[in-house]
Enzyme design. Structure first.
Site, mmCIF file in Angstrom:
data_model
loop_
_atom_site.group_PDB
_atom_site.id
_atom_site.type_symbol
_atom_site.label_atom_id
_atom_site.label_comp_id
_atom_site.label_asym_id
_atom_site.label_seq_id
_atom_site.Cartn_x
_atom_site.Cartn_y
_atom_site.Cartn_z
ATOM 1 N N LYS A 1 2.527 4.629 1.404
ATOM 2 C CA LYS A 1 2.711 5.178 2.704
ATOM 3 C C LYS A 1 2.791 6.724 2.471
ATOM 4 O O LYS A 1 3.491 7.193 1.791
ATOM 5 C CB LYS A 1 4.281 4.922 2.853
ATOM 6 C CG LYS A 1 4.960 5.272 4.189
ATOM 7 C CD LYS A 1 4.301 4.720 5.623
ATOM 8 C CE LYS A 1 4.927 5.520 6.821
ATOM 9 N NZ LYS A 1 4.491 7.023 6.990
ATOM 10 N N ARG B 1 -2.145 9.922 11.456
ATOM 11 C CA ARG B 1 -2.801 8.897 11.725
ATOM 12 C C ARG B 1 -4.107 9.297 12.334
ATOM 13 O O ARG B 1 -4.239 9.979 13.300
ATOM 14 C CB ARG B 1 -1.794 7.996 12.595
ATOM 15 C CG ARG B 1 -2.522 6.543 13.202
ATOM 16 C CD ARG B 1 -2.286 5.553 11.758
ATOM 17 N NE ARG B 1 -2.798 4.344 12.108
ATOM 18 C CZ ARG B 1 -1.833 3.312 12.765
ATOM 19 N NH1 ARG B 1 -0.662 3.442 12.750
ATOM 20 N NH2 ARG B 1 -2.139 2.040 13.161
ATOM 21 N N ARG C 1 -3.199 9.148 16.786
ATOM 22 C CA ARG C 1 -2.434 8.139 17.040
ATOM 23 C C ARG C 1 -2.197 7.970 18.588
ATOM 24 O O ARG C 1 -1.991 6.843 19.231
ATOM 25 C CB ARG C 1 -1.066 7.794 16.260
ATOM 26 C CG ARG C 1 -0.219 8.928 16.716
ATOM 27 C CD ARG C 1 1.122 8.894 15.766
ATOM 28 N NE ARG C 1 1.804 7.843 16.373
ATOM 29 C CZ ARG C 1 2.782 7.017 15.803
ATOM 30 N NH1 ARG C 1 2.796 7.237 14.332
ATOM 31 N NH2 ARG C 1 3.372 6.200 16.209
ATOM 32 N N LYS D 1 7.394 -0.766 6.672
ATOM 33 C CA LYS D 1 7.386 0.566 6.040
ATOM 34 C C LYS D 1 8.610 0.575 5.068
ATOM 35 O O LYS D 1 9.881 0.428 5.629
ATOM 36 C CB LYS D 1 7.143 1.814 6.845
ATOM 37 C CG LYS D 1 8.167 2.020 7.956
ATOM 38 C CD LYS D 1 7.849 3.094 8.854
ATOM 39 C CE LYS D 1 8.776 3.158 10.079
ATOM 40 N NZ LYS D 1 8.443 4.083 11.136
ATOM 41 N N PHE E 1 -7.127 2.231 5.846
ATOM 42 C CA PHE E 1 -6.169 1.155 5.334
ATOM 43 C C PHE E 1 -6.715 -0.193 6.346
ATOM 44 O O PHE E 1 -6.177 -1.179 6.297
ATOM 45 C CB PHE E 1 -4.465 1.116 5.470
ATOM 46 C CG PHE E 1 -4.210 1.687 6.658
ATOM 47 C CD1 PHE E 1 -4.125 1.061 7.960
ATOM 48 C CD2 PHE E 1 -3.755 2.913 6.668
ATOM 49 C CE1 PHE E 1 -3.672 1.839 9.244
ATOM 50 C CE2 PHE E 1 -3.210 3.708 7.991
ATOM 51 C CZ PHE E 1 -3.105 2.937 9.055
ATOM 52 N N GLU F 1 -4.934 7.115 7.663
ATOM 53 C CA GLU F 1 -4.300 8.592 7.687
ATOM 54 C C GLU F 1 -5.249 9.523 7.013
ATOM 55 O O GLU F 1 -6.134 9.300 6.384
ATOM 56 C CB GLU F 1 -3.024 8.341 6.864
ATOM 57 C CG GLU F 1 -2.084 7.173 7.292
ATOM 58 C CD GLU F 1 -0.972 7.945 8.144
ATOM 59 O OE1 GLU F 1 -0.708 8.896 7.860
ATOM 60 O OE2 GLU F 1 -0.172 7.196 8.719
ATOM 61 N N ARG G 1 4.594 -5.020 15.704
ATOM 62 C CA ARG G 1 4.486 -6.504 15.719
ATOM 63 C C ARG G 1 5.364 -7.194 14.626
ATOM 64 O O ARG G 1 5.111 -7.753 13.721
ATOM 65 C CB ARG G 1 3.059 -6.994 15.408
ATOM 66 C CG ARG G 1 2.218 -6.364 16.643
ATOM 67 C CD ARG G 1 1.818 -7.126 17.874
ATOM 68 N NE ARG G 1 3.100 -7.030 18.589
ATOM 69 C CZ ARG G 1 3.328 -6.647 19.620
ATOM 70 N NH1 ARG G 1 2.659 -5.466 19.777
ATOM 71 N NH2 ARG G 1 4.354 -6.605 20.333
ATOM 72 N N GLU H 1 0.631 -1.037 0.022
ATOM 73 C CA GLU H 1 0.175 0.099 0.042
ATOM 74 C C GLU H 1 0.822 1.261 0.002
ATOM 75 O O GLU H 1 2.022 1.148 0.416
ATOM 76 C CB GLU H 1 -0.815 -0.009 1.239
ATOM 77 C CG GLU H 1 -1.813 -1.199 1.215
ATOM 78 C CD GLU H 1 -2.628 -1.121 2.902
ATOM 79 O OE1 GLU H 1 -3.681 -1.733 2.879
ATOM 80 O OE2 GLU H 1 -2.077 -0.466 3.790
#
Length: 448
Positions: free
Chosen positions: A156, A161, A176, A318, A243, A205, A312, A154
């Protein structure tokens, strides 16, 4: 009660320690509850009385506690493991409860009172923001897609956020850091209110666009969240790009694989889904398309993973064409020559994953405009925790995004590495010191 106000309340310390934890906790609770006419004077009176009964070491402790500079090593990851150990529950269960409850204190109280059963009772609740899932940096696009069977690639974006909750006509928009900004992003709330569903939680975003659809500078997007001027609010409309879908029409999707969450997202968000492809024949083409559109790079995601707060592993990666790091500002030096009178050269620190003080990895004055220099000179003294003739040392609260060509081994700085050709890209008011890259992240760039 700012740092300078508290410093002004410090008097001669007590010779003997008499304060108890319970007593101090009760008094601080009273300070927090004091409001209305005369509240400033009353809070000063309460704190002055407390500090006058404290020894020199106790005064130092209380001052750092109240200003958020205690730095005793209780990072969130450490505290999660501590809660798990103290209450004899699995760490993964504590981590999930923190994600859903939005707070360590709430989770710790539940674990202490009810153990595993109380933690399992936490569910996604509409109107209560969920801790966001984060991406780890990848060294290259090839490295990011390697080992993922059918990766999702996807765009960036260089935006802010957001997490949006809708329950009927009631909509809430969060940042965020879980701060609510609904009243300053009304067009986002109106858009989500019009989606074909009755309840939804979307992750994404948002950014302000130019007339030709290209992204405006990040600072202009962030100005919307801090602006109270209606003219500016109207001039910079925000465009959302979602997203992820964490809930849809009564069904929680956190534990569903991203592949399924993405299907739900496309059903409900339609044209507002972020551009991207599943298992693209040419991932490099997606990256090139994103860059051509004015964005930062791409995200590479494993479609079989659930949603989990924090970074995670390799679930989300990214990829940017140039190296960037989020670091914390530790100090600034007074400038020379044309920069005389301005706070200029920044001391930069990476986060210690073990909870210690930030670890210095370099300095830079490159990329600082006259506007930024003037802002630093005005703002940095409010964060001062010490100074000498050349340097103002700061509380480690300001996050700055740094562009760099790479890193190299060095004995000059405590981390054993130094940044190469570091330059300031922008300050990140949307990020907390706990969000900055760790010293391990910086060291990993040596391999690149």
């Amino acid at each position: 009660m700012g740092w300078r106000t508290l410093r002004g309340l410090l008097g001669r310390p007590a010779d003997t320690a008499t304060l108890t934890v319970t007593e101090v906790d009760a008094l601080l609770g009273e300070v927090a509850a004091t409001s209305g006419s005369g509240s400033t004077s009353r809070r000063s009176e309460l704190l002055s009385g407390l500090l006058s009964r404290a020894t020199s070491r106790e005064q130092d402790f209380l001052l750092r506690l109240l200003t958020g500079e205690l730095r005793q090593g209780a990072l969130e990851g450490v505290m999660i493991e501590a809660i798990a150990s103290a209450t004899d529950v699995p760490g993964d269960l504590v981590r999930r409860a923190v994600m859903l409850s939005g707070g360590l204190a709430t989770t710790a109280a539940a674990a202490a009172a009810g153990g595993q059963q109380a933690l399992r009772a936490f569910r996604l609740e509409l109107g209560r923001p969920v801790r966001p899932m984060l991406a780890s940096p990848a060294e290259s696009l090839d490295q990011a897609v390697d080992g993922v069977g059918e990766p999702i690639v996807e765009y960036k974006l260089d935006g802010a956020r957001i997490q949006v909750h809708r329950d009927g006509d009631e909509v809430h928009v969060y940042t965020r850091t879980l701060r609510e900004i609904t009243q300053r992003a009304t067009e986002l709330a109106d858009l989500v209110r019009g989606l074909p569903c009755t309840s939804v939680v979307l992750d994404g975003e948002t950014l302000a666009l130019t007339d030709d659809g290209r992204p405006r500078p990040f600072q202009e997007t962030m100005a919307r969240f801090g602006s109270t001027r209606q003219a500016q609010v109207k001039a910079l409309l925000l465009r959302p790009y979602f997203f992820d879908c964490l809930h849809l029409d009564g069904a929680d999707l956190l534990d569903a694989p991203l592949r399924s969450r993405r299907e739900a997202l496309r059903r409900v968000a339609g044209e507002h889904v972020i551009p991207g492809e599943i298992a693209p024949a040419d991932a490099a083409a997606v990256l090139e398309s994103s860059l051509d559109a004015g964005h930062e790079g791409v995200m590479v995601k494993d479609p079989d993973t659930p949603y989990a707060a924090g970074r995670r592993g390799r679930a989300w990666l990214k990829v940017k064409p140039s190296h960037t790091l989020d670091l914390v500002v530790l100090a600034a030096e007074w400038g020379h020559g044309r920069r005389t009178g301005w706070l200029s050269n920044l001391h930069l620190g990476a986060r210690d994953p073990d909870g210690g003080e930030p670890i210095m990895v370099g300095k830079t004055f490159k990329g600082l405009t006259d506007e930024l220099l003037a802002w630093q000179t005005r703002h940095f003294p409010t964060l001062e925790r010490g100074s000498d003739d050349w340097t103002v040392h700061l509380r480690p609260e300001l996050v700055v995004e740094i562009g760099l060509d790479g890193v190299q081994t060095s004995s000059r700085y405590p981390g054993g590495i130094a940044l190469r050709f570091a330059r300031v890209l922008r300050y990140r008011p949307d990020k907390e010191p706990s969000d900055v890259d760790t010293i391990d992240d910086v060291r990993s760039m040596l391999r690149g």
